[in-house]
Design an enzyme around this catalytic site. Structure first.
Site, PDB file in Angstrom:
ATOM      1  N   LYS A   1      65.562  44.688   6.787  1.00  0.00           N
ATOM      2  CA  LYS A   1      66.448  45.316   5.803  1.00  0.00           C
ATOM      3  C   LYS A   1      65.644  45.899   4.640  1.00  0.00           C
ATOM      4  O   LYS A   1      65.889  47.031   4.201  1.00  0.00           O
ATOM      5  CB  LYS A   1      67.436  44.266   5.290  1.00  0.00           C
TER       6      LYS A   1
ATOM      7  N   CYS B   1      86.758  39.199   2.070  1.00  0.00           N
ATOM      8  CA  CYS B   1      87.030  38.424   0.850  1.00  0.00           C
ATOM      9  C   CYS B   1      88.354  37.675   0.855  1.00  0.00           C
ATOM     10  O   CYS B   1      88.369  36.453   0.761  1.00  0.00           O
ATOM     11  CB  CYS B   1      86.958  39.353  -0.344  1.00  0.00           C
TER      12      CYS B   1
END
Ligand code: UGA
Length: 428
Positions: A31, A259
Protein backbone atom coordinates in the site's frame (compact mmCIF):
# COMPACT_ATOMS: atom_id res chain seq x y z
CA UNK A 1 -1.40 9.20 10.81
CA UNK A 2 -0.95 5.57 11.83
CA UNK A 3 -2.98 3.46 9.43
CA UNK A 4 -3.33 4.61 5.82
CA UNK A 5 -6.83 3.18 5.46
CA UNK A 6 -9.92 5.21 4.79
CA UNK A 7 -9.83 7.43 7.88
CA UNK A 8 -6.06 7.87 8.05
CA UNK A 9 -5.55 8.53 4.39
CA UNK A 10 -8.40 11.00 3.90
CA UNK A 11 -7.59 12.90 7.11
CA UNK A 12 -3.83 12.81 6.39
CA UNK A 13 -4.26 14.12 2.87
CA UNK A 14 -6.61 16.87 4.04
CA UNK A 15 -4.34 17.91 6.94
CA UNK A 16 -1.41 18.17 4.51
CA UNK A 17 -3.54 20.35 2.25
CA UNK A 18 -3.97 22.71 5.21
CA UNK A 19 -0.18 23.19 5.19
CA UNK A 20 0.96 20.55 7.70
CA UNK A 21 3.68 18.00 7.06
CA UNK A 22 1.97 14.63 7.40
CA UNK A 23 3.50 11.18 7.73
CA UNK A 24 1.09 8.41 6.73
CA UNK A 25 2.37 5.16 8.20
CA UNK A 26 1.15 1.70 7.35
CA UNK A 27 2.68 -1.73 7.86
CA UNK A 28 1.32 -2.84 4.48
CA UNK A 29 4.38 -2.21 2.28
CA UNK A 30 2.44 -2.73 -0.93
CA UNK A 31 0.00 0.00 0.00
CA UNK A 32 2.82 2.40 0.88
CA UNK A 33 4.61 1.63 -2.42
CA UNK A 34 1.37 2.23 -4.28
CA UNK A 35 0.87 5.59 -2.54
CA UNK A 36 4.46 6.60 -3.23
CA UNK A 37 3.70 5.96 -6.90
CA UNK A 38 0.73 8.32 -6.73
CA UNK A 39 -1.89 5.55 -6.75
CA UNK A 40 -4.77 5.82 -4.31
CA UNK A 41 -5.82 2.40 -2.94
CA UNK A 42 -9.39 3.54 -2.15
CA UNK A 43 -12.13 5.05 -4.29
CA UNK A 44 -12.86 8.54 -2.99
CA UNK A 45 -13.75 11.37 -5.38
CA UNK A 46 -11.21 14.20 -5.30
CA UNK A 47 -8.68 12.41 -3.09
CA UNK A 48 -6.10 11.56 -5.75
CA UNK A 49 -5.78 15.15 -6.92
CA UNK A 50 -5.15 16.59 -3.44
CA UNK A 51 -2.84 13.70 -2.60
CA UNK A 52 -0.67 14.23 -5.68
CA UNK A 53 -0.46 17.98 -5.12
CA UNK A 54 0.72 17.67 -1.51
CA UNK A 55 2.99 14.71 -2.26
CA UNK A 56 4.75 16.82 -4.88
CA UNK A 57 5.17 19.64 -2.40
CA UNK A 58 6.69 17.13 0.06
CA UNK A 59 4.04 17.74 2.70
CA UNK A 60 2.85 14.14 2.47
CA UNK A 61 5.19 11.30 3.30
CA UNK A 62 4.15 7.66 2.98
CA UNK A 63 6.26 5.25 4.96
CA UNK A 64 6.35 1.95 6.83
CA UNK A 65 8.88 3.43 9.27
CA UNK A 66 6.88 4.23 12.42
CA UNK A 67 9.98 5.22 14.38
CA UNK A 68 10.91 7.95 11.90
CA UNK A 69 7.32 9.18 11.62
CA UNK A 70 6.88 9.44 15.40
CA UNK A 71 10.16 11.23 16.05
CA UNK A 72 9.26 13.82 13.37
CA UNK A 73 5.68 14.40 14.58
CA UNK A 74 4.02 16.39 17.35
CA UNK A 75 0.56 14.92 16.89
CA UNK A 76 -0.09 11.20 16.39
CA UNK A 77 -3.45 10.00 15.10
CA UNK A 78 -4.33 6.34 15.56
CA UNK A 79 -6.41 5.45 12.50
CA UNK A 80 -6.26 1.67 12.40
CA UNK A 81 -9.32 -0.53 11.88
CA UNK A 82 -11.70 -1.58 14.65
CA UNK A 83 -13.67 -4.36 12.95
CA UNK A 84 -16.28 -6.49 14.69
CA UNK A 85 -14.62 -9.29 16.66
CA UNK A 86 -15.35 -12.72 15.18
CA UNK A 87 -18.20 -14.47 16.96
CA UNK A 88 -19.26 -11.39 18.96
CA UNK A 89 -20.65 -7.88 18.58
CA UNK A 90 -17.75 -6.06 20.18
CA UNK A 91 -15.18 -3.92 18.36
CA UNK A 92 -11.85 -5.68 18.00
CA UNK A 93 -9.27 -3.31 19.47
CA UNK A 94 -6.19 -5.44 18.90
CA UNK A 95 -4.76 -3.13 16.20
CA UNK A 96 -5.29 -0.05 18.40
CA UNK A 97 -3.50 -1.65 21.35
CA UNK A 98 -0.72 -2.96 19.09
CA UNK A 99 -0.07 0.64 18.03
CA UNK A 100 -0.20 1.86 21.65
CA UNK A 101 2.38 -0.78 22.61
CA UNK A 102 4.67 0.32 19.79
CA UNK A 103 4.28 3.97 20.83
CA UNK A 104 5.37 3.01 24.35
CA UNK A 105 8.83 2.32 22.97
CA UNK A 106 9.00 5.31 20.64
CA UNK A 107 7.71 8.37 22.51
CA UNK A 108 10.64 10.32 23.92
CA UNK A 109 9.36 13.92 23.62
CA UNK A 110 5.87 15.41 24.14
CA UNK A 111 3.23 14.04 21.74
CA UNK A 112 -0.53 14.21 21.55
CA UNK A 113 -1.82 10.72 20.83
CA UNK A 114 -5.31 10.77 19.36
CA UNK A 115 -7.78 8.03 18.58
CA UNK A 116 -9.52 8.84 15.33
CA UNK A 117 -10.59 5.25 14.81
CA UNK A 118 -14.06 4.57 16.20
CA UNK A 119 -13.36 3.10 19.63
CA UNK A 120 -15.71 2.17 22.49
CA UNK A 121 -15.94 4.41 25.52
CA UNK A 122 -13.00 3.84 27.94
CA UNK A 123 -10.54 2.84 25.17
CA UNK A 124 -8.59 6.07 25.77
CA UNK A 125 -8.24 5.09 29.44
CA UNK A 126 -6.75 1.75 28.36
CA UNK A 127 -4.30 3.42 25.98
CA UNK A 128 -3.30 5.75 28.80
CA UNK A 129 -2.53 2.71 30.98
CA UNK A 130 -0.25 1.35 28.27
CA UNK A 131 1.52 4.72 28.01
CA UNK A 132 1.50 5.34 31.76
CA UNK A 133 5.28 5.94 32.02
CA UNK A 134 5.12 8.70 29.40
CA UNK A 135 1.96 10.10 30.98
CA UNK A 136 3.61 10.38 34.40
CA UNK A 137 6.51 12.30 32.83
CA UNK A 138 4.03 14.60 30.98
CA UNK A 139 5.32 13.30 27.65
CA UNK A 140 1.91 12.40 26.34
CA UNK A 141 -1.75 13.41 26.29
CA UNK A 142 -4.24 10.86 25.04
CA UNK A 143 -7.18 12.46 23.27
CA UNK A 144 -10.30 11.27 21.46
CA UNK A 145 -11.10 13.06 18.19
CA UNK A 146 -13.69 11.02 16.31
CA UNK A 147 -14.15 11.39 12.56
CA UNK A 148 -17.51 12.04 10.96
CA UNK A 149 -16.57 11.53 7.31
CA UNK A 150 -18.96 9.85 4.91
CA UNK A 151 -17.51 7.69 2.19
CA UNK A 152 -17.89 9.39 -1.16
CA UNK A 153 -18.23 12.81 0.53
CA UNK A 154 -15.18 12.56 2.76
CA UNK A 155 -13.21 15.53 1.44
CA UNK A 156 -16.19 17.85 1.70
CA UNK A 157 -17.05 16.52 5.17
CA UNK A 158 -13.45 17.14 6.27
CA UNK A 159 -13.29 20.71 5.00
CA UNK A 160 -16.81 21.68 6.08
CA UNK A 161 -17.47 19.65 9.22
CA UNK A 162 -20.67 20.25 11.20
CA UNK A 163 -18.50 19.94 14.29
CA UNK A 164 -15.03 19.02 15.49
CA UNK A 165 -15.06 17.09 18.76
CA UNK A 166 -11.97 17.02 20.98
CA UNK A 167 -12.18 14.82 24.06
CA UNK A 168 -9.47 15.78 26.52
CA UNK A 169 -8.87 17.23 29.99
CA UNK A 170 -5.55 18.69 28.87
CA UNK A 171 -5.51 22.45 28.21
CA UNK A 172 -2.30 22.10 26.22
CA UNK A 173 -3.60 19.35 23.92
CA UNK A 174 -6.83 21.26 23.38
CA UNK A 175 -4.97 24.45 22.46
CA UNK A 176 -2.72 22.67 19.97
CA UNK A 177 -5.60 20.79 18.37
CA UNK A 178 -7.70 23.92 18.13
CA UNK A 179 -4.89 25.55 16.15
CA UNK A 180 -4.59 22.46 13.94
CA UNK A 181 -8.30 22.64 13.11
CA UNK A 182 -8.50 26.45 13.01
CA UNK A 183 -8.55 26.78 9.19
CA UNK A 184 -11.71 24.67 9.01
CA UNK A 185 -13.48 25.63 12.21
CA UNK A 186 -13.35 29.27 11.20
CA UNK A 187 -16.18 28.58 8.77
CA UNK A 188 -19.57 27.51 10.06
CA UNK A 189 -18.70 24.48 12.13
CA UNK A 190 -18.52 24.17 15.88
CA UNK A 191 -15.50 23.17 17.94
CA UNK A 192 -16.48 21.14 21.00
CA UNK A 193 -14.32 20.18 23.88
CA UNK A 194 -15.62 17.30 25.93
CA UNK A 195 -14.29 14.65 28.24
CA UNK A 196 -12.37 11.89 26.46
CA UNK A 197 -15.04 9.33 27.25
CA UNK A 198 -17.66 11.84 26.07
CA UNK A 199 -16.01 12.17 22.65
CA UNK A 200 -15.79 8.39 22.29
CA UNK A 201 -19.48 8.14 23.12
CA UNK A 202 -20.53 11.01 20.79
CA UNK A 203 -19.23 9.03 17.79
CA UNK A 204 -21.18 5.85 18.56
CA UNK A 205 -24.30 7.70 19.70
CA UNK A 206 -24.26 9.71 16.45
CA UNK A 207 -23.90 6.72 14.16
CA UNK A 208 -26.52 4.74 16.08
CA UNK A 209 -28.90 7.70 15.92
CA UNK A 210 -28.45 8.12 12.17
CA UNK A 211 -29.04 4.38 11.73
CA UNK A 212 -32.19 4.77 13.85
CA UNK A 213 -33.40 7.67 11.72
CA UNK A 214 -32.99 5.62 8.54
CA UNK A 215 -34.67 2.53 10.01
CA UNK A 216 -37.48 4.70 11.29
CA UNK A 217 -38.27 6.16 7.87
CA UNK A 218 -37.85 2.71 6.31
CA UNK A 219 -40.55 1.30 8.60
CA UNK A 220 -42.79 4.32 7.93
CA UNK A 221 -42.19 3.56 4.22
CA UNK A 222 -43.60 0.06 4.78
CA UNK A 223 -46.76 1.62 6.19
CA UNK A 224 -46.90 4.14 3.32
CA UNK A 225 -46.93 1.26 0.82
CA UNK A 226 -49.97 -0.24 2.52
CA UNK A 227 -51.84 3.06 2.82
CA UNK A 228 -51.17 4.58 -0.61
CA UNK A 229 -49.00 7.41 0.69
CA UNK A 230 -45.68 8.61 -0.79
CA UNK A 231 -42.90 8.42 1.82
CA UNK A 232 -40.99 11.20 0.03
CA UNK A 233 -43.75 13.60 1.07
CA UNK A 234 -43.54 12.31 4.62
CA UNK A 235 -39.76 12.87 4.71
CA UNK A 236 -40.18 16.45 3.54
CA UNK A 237 -43.13 17.08 5.85
CA UNK A 238 -41.31 15.65 8.87
CA UNK A 239 -37.88 16.99 7.98
CA UNK A 240 -39.05 20.60 7.73
CA UNK A 241 -39.46 20.53 11.49
CA UNK A 242 -36.02 21.69 12.57
CA UNK A 243 -36.18 19.45 15.61
CA UNK A 244 -36.27 16.47 13.24
CA UNK A 245 -34.21 17.67 10.25
CA UNK A 246 -34.55 16.50 6.66
CA UNK A 247 -31.23 14.66 6.25
CA UNK A 248 -30.96 10.88 6.62
CA UNK A 249 -34.70 10.50 6.14
CA UNK A 250 -34.45 8.88 2.71
CA UNK A 251 -36.20 5.52 2.65
CA UNK A 252 -34.35 2.81 0.77
CA UNK A 253 -32.84 -0.64 1.15
CA UNK A 254 -31.27 -1.65 4.46
CA UNK A 255 -28.48 0.70 5.46
CA UNK A 256 -25.01 -0.75 4.87
CA UNK A 257 -21.36 0.21 4.84
CA UNK A 258 -18.46 -0.27 7.16
CA UNK A 259 -19.82 1.90 9.95
CA UNK A 260 -23.52 1.76 10.86
CA UNK A 261 -23.83 -2.06 11.00
CA UNK A 262 -20.56 -2.42 12.95
CA UNK A 263 -21.05 0.54 15.28
CA UNK A 264 -24.66 -0.23 16.23
CA UNK A 265 -23.56 -3.72 17.27
CA UNK A 266 -20.56 -2.38 19.17
CA UNK A 267 -22.55 0.17 21.19
CA UNK A 268 -25.09 -2.50 22.17
CA UNK A 269 -22.13 -4.63 23.28
CA UNK A 270 -20.72 -1.72 25.32
CA UNK A 271 -24.21 -1.30 26.82
CA UNK A 272 -24.26 -4.89 27.98
CA UNK A 273 -20.72 -4.61 29.41
CA UNK A 274 -21.99 -1.69 31.48
CA UNK A 275 -25.30 -3.46 32.27
CA UNK A 276 -27.40 -1.03 30.20
CA UNK A 277 -30.06 -2.29 27.83
CA UNK A 278 -29.95 -0.22 24.62
CA UNK A 279 -33.28 -1.62 23.46
CA UNK A 280 -33.90 1.00 20.75
CA UNK A 281 -30.58 0.32 19.00
CA UNK A 282 -31.16 -3.43 19.34
CA UNK A 283 -34.45 -3.12 17.49
CA UNK A 284 -32.83 -0.93 14.82
CA UNK A 285 -30.31 -3.72 14.12
CA UNK A 286 -33.16 -6.22 13.90
CA UNK A 287 -35.27 -3.97 11.70
CA UNK A 288 -32.37 -3.41 9.32
CA UNK A 289 -31.62 -7.13 9.03
CA UNK A 290 -35.31 -7.84 8.37
CA UNK A 291 -35.34 -5.17 5.69
CA UNK A 292 -32.93 -7.14 3.50
CA UNK A 293 -35.37 -10.07 3.55
CA UNK A 294 -38.43 -7.86 3.13
CA UNK A 295 -37.11 -6.17 -0.01
CA UNK A 296 -35.94 -9.47 -1.48
CA UNK A 297 -39.42 -10.96 -0.98
CA UNK A 298 -41.03 -7.89 -2.51
CA UNK A 299 -38.74 -8.06 -5.58
CA UNK A 300 -39.55 -11.74 -5.95
CA UNK A 301 -43.29 -11.07 -5.78
CA UNK A 302 -43.00 -8.48 -8.56
CA UNK A 303 -41.70 -11.19 -10.85
CA UNK A 304 -44.88 -13.08 -11.57
CA UNK A 305 -44.67 -16.43 -13.39
CA UNK A 306 -41.81 -18.90 -13.65
CA UNK A 307 -38.75 -17.42 -11.99
CA UNK A 308 -36.46 -19.89 -13.77
CA UNK A 309 -37.12 -18.08 -17.06
CA UNK A 310 -36.51 -14.56 -15.76
CA UNK A 311 -33.62 -12.20 -16.08
CA UNK A 312 -32.89 -9.59 -13.38
CA UNK A 313 -30.67 -6.53 -13.58
CA UNK A 314 -29.09 -4.65 -10.70
CA UNK A 315 -28.05 -1.09 -11.41
CA UNK A 316 -25.44 -0.36 -8.76
CA UNK A 317 -24.36 -2.87 -6.16
CA UNK A 318 -22.25 -0.83 -3.71
CA UNK A 319 -23.81 0.21 -0.37
CA UNK A 320 -23.99 3.82 -1.56
CA UNK A 321 -22.83 5.87 -4.56
CA UNK A 322 -19.35 7.37 -5.05
CA UNK A 323 -17.62 4.45 -3.38
CA UNK A 324 -16.51 0.98 -4.45
CA UNK A 325 -17.26 -0.33 -0.97
CA UNK A 326 -19.42 -3.44 -0.87
CA UNK A 327 -19.43 -3.93 2.89
CA UNK A 328 -22.93 -4.81 4.16
CA UNK A 329 -24.50 -3.74 0.85
CA UNK A 330 -28.06 -5.02 0.44
CA UNK A 331 -27.02 -6.51 -2.91
CA UNK A 332 -24.85 -9.04 -1.05
CA UNK A 333 -28.03 -10.59 0.33
CA UNK A 334 -30.19 -10.14 -2.77
CA UNK A 335 -27.96 -11.23 -5.67
CA UNK A 336 -26.94 -14.67 -4.29
CA UNK A 337 -30.60 -15.28 -3.37
CA UNK A 338 -31.81 -14.52 -6.89
CA UNK A 339 -28.95 -16.37 -8.56
CA UNK A 340 -30.42 -19.60 -7.18
CA UNK A 341 -33.92 -18.82 -8.43
CA UNK A 342 -33.77 -17.02 -11.76
CA UNK A 343 -32.21 -17.67 -15.15
CA UNK A 344 -29.73 -14.82 -15.01
CA UNK A 345 -28.70 -11.91 -12.79
CA UNK A 346 -26.89 -9.11 -14.60
CA UNK A 347 -25.38 -6.10 -12.87
CA UNK A 348 -23.59 -2.90 -13.68
CA UNK A 349 -21.72 -0.72 -11.23
CA UNK A 350 -19.56 2.29 -12.18
CA UNK A 351 -16.80 0.88 -9.96
CA UNK A 352 -16.57 -2.36 -11.95
CA UNK A 353 -17.14 -6.07 -11.29
CA UNK A 354 -17.18 -7.39 -7.74
CA UNK A 355 -15.32 -10.45 -6.51
CA UNK A 356 -18.22 -11.16 -4.13
CA UNK A 357 -20.35 -12.35 -7.06
CA UNK A 358 -17.73 -14.12 -9.14
CA UNK A 359 -18.46 -17.59 -7.80
CA UNK A 360 -22.12 -17.43 -8.82
CA UNK A 361 -22.30 -18.91 -12.34
CA UNK A 362 -25.38 -17.13 -13.59
CA UNK A 363 -24.38 -13.71 -12.21
CA UNK A 364 -22.85 -11.60 -14.94
CA UNK A 365 -21.12 -8.23 -14.74
CA UNK A 366 -21.98 -5.96 -17.70
CA UNK A 367 -19.58 -3.21 -18.70
CA UNK A 368 -22.32 -0.67 -19.37
CA UNK A 369 -25.92 0.21 -18.53
CA UNK A 370 -27.21 -0.78 -22.01
CA UNK A 371 -25.88 -4.34 -21.82
CA UNK A 372 -27.10 -4.71 -18.26
CA UNK A 373 -30.68 -3.65 -19.04
CA UNK A 374 -31.17 -5.33 -22.45
CA UNK A 375 -34.01 -7.92 -22.35
CA UNK A 376 -34.31 -7.83 -18.59
CA UNK A 377 -37.59 -8.71 -16.83
CA UNK A 378 -36.87 -6.78 -13.66
CA UNK A 379 -34.53 -3.83 -13.16
CA UNK A 380 -33.55 -3.12 -9.58
CA UNK A 381 -32.17 0.36 -8.97
CA UNK A 382 -30.04 -0.55 -6.00
CA UNK A 383 -27.57 2.36 -5.64
CA UNK A 384 -28.30 5.99 -6.49
CA UNK A 385 -25.34 6.72 -8.78
CA UNK A 386 -25.93 9.91 -10.81
CA UNK A 387 -25.75 8.00 -14.12
CA UNK A 388 -28.90 6.06 -13.17
CA UNK A 389 -31.07 9.12 -12.66
CA UNK A 390 -32.13 9.97 -16.22
CA UNK A 391 -32.50 6.68 -18.06
CA UNK A 392 -34.86 5.87 -20.91
CA UNK A 393 -35.83 2.37 -19.82
CA UNK A 394 -37.98 1.54 -22.86
CA UNK A 395 -35.02 2.18 -25.15
CA UNK A 396 -32.67 0.27 -22.89
CA UNK A 397 -34.69 -2.86 -22.17
CA UNK A 398 -36.28 -3.29 -25.63
CA UNK A 399 -38.92 -5.78 -24.51
CA UNK A 400 -42.52 -5.69 -23.34
CA UNK A 401 -43.63 -6.03 -19.74
CA UNK A 402 -40.47 -5.29 -17.89
CA UNK A 403 -40.64 -4.01 -14.32
CA UNK A 404 -38.64 -1.34 -12.51
CA UNK A 405 -38.04 -1.67 -8.77
CA UNK A 406 -36.57 1.66 -7.73
CA UNK A 407 -35.14 1.07 -4.26
CA UNK A 408 -33.92 4.69 -4.07
CA UNK A 409 -37.05 6.47 -5.35
CA UNK A 410 -35.12 8.19 -8.15
CA UNK A 411 -38.01 8.37 -10.64
CA UNK A 412 -41.49 9.86 -10.65
CA UNK A 413 -44.23 7.21 -10.42
CA UNK A 414 -46.54 9.58 -12.37
CA UNK A 415 -44.14 9.84 -15.32
CA UNK A 416 -43.60 6.10 -15.30
CA UNK A 417 -47.36 5.55 -15.40
CA UNK A 418 -47.65 8.02 -18.29
CA UNK A 419 -45.00 6.02 -20.15
CA UNK A 420 -46.85 2.79 -19.35
CA UNK A 421 -43.90 1.31 -17.44
CA UNK A 422 -44.59 -0.98 -14.49
CA UNK A 423 -42.82 0.88 -11.74
CA UNK A 424 -42.46 0.26 -8.01
CA UNK A 425 -40.58 2.42 -5.54
CA UNK A 426 -40.03 2.23 -1.81
CA UNK A 427 -42.82 3.51 0.42
CA UNK A 428 -44.96 4.90 -2.39
C1 UGA B 1 -21.34 7.05 8.20
C2 UGA B 1 -21.69 8.41 8.84
O1 UGA B 1 -22.65 9.08 8.04
C3 UGA B 1 -20.44 9.29 8.98
O2 UGA B 1 -20.77 10.49 9.67
C4 UGA B 1 -19.40 8.51 9.78
O3 UGA B 1 -18.20 9.25 9.93
C5 UGA B 1 -19.08 7.20 9.09
O4 UGA B 1 -20.30 6.42 8.97
C6 UGA B 1 -18.08 6.46 9.94
O5 UGA B 1 -18.42 6.10 11.09
O6 UGA B 1 -16.92 6.33 9.55
P1 UGA B 1 -20.91 6.16 5.68
O7 UGA B 1 -21.02 4.79 6.28
O8 UGA B 1 -19.77 6.47 4.80
O9 UGA B 1 -20.88 7.28 6.87
O10 UGA B 1 -22.21 6.41 4.82
P2 UGA B 1 -23.62 7.15 4.99
O11 UGA B 1 -23.73 8.22 3.98
O12 UGA B 1 -23.86 7.51 6.38
O13 UGA B 1 -24.62 5.96 4.55
C7 UGA B 1 -24.76 4.78 5.31
C8 UGA B 1 -25.91 3.96 4.80
O14 UGA B 1 -27.15 4.60 5.09
C9 UGA B 1 -25.91 3.72 3.28
O15 UGA B 1 -26.28 2.38 3.02
C10 UGA B 1 -26.95 4.70 2.77
O16 UGA B 1 -27.53 4.30 1.55
C11 UGA B 1 -27.95 4.67 3.90
N1 UGA B 1 -28.81 5.87 3.96
C12 UGA B 1 -28.28 7.09 4.27
C13 UGA B 1 -30.16 5.75 3.73
O17 UGA B 1 -30.67 4.63 3.44
N2 UGA B 1 -30.96 6.84 3.82
C14 UGA B 1 -30.47 8.06 4.13
O18 UGA B 1 -31.26 9.03 4.21
C15 UGA B 1 -29.09 8.19 4.34
Amino acid sequence: MIGAGYVGLVSGVCFSDLGNVVYCVDNDKRKIDQLNNGKVPIYEPGLEEILKKNFKQKRLIFTTNLDKAISNSDIVFICVGTPTKKGSNSADLKYVFEVANQLKKLIKTYKIVITKSTVPVTTGDKIEKILIKQKKKNLVDIVSNPEFLREGEAIRDFIYPDRVVIGTDSEKANRILKSLYLPIIKKTSRFFRTSRRGAEMIKYASNAFLATKISYINEIANLCEKTGVDVKEISVGMGSDQRIGERFLRAGPAYGGSCFPKDTKAIVDTGSKFKTNLSIIKSVIKSNNNRKKLLTIKAEKLLKGTLKKKSITFLGVTFKPNTDDMREACSLAMIPHFSKKVLKVKYFDPTGPKKEFSKHKNVEYCSNIELACLNSDLIILHTEWNEFKLLNFKKLVRKKNFIIYDMRNLYSPINMKKNKIKYFGVGR
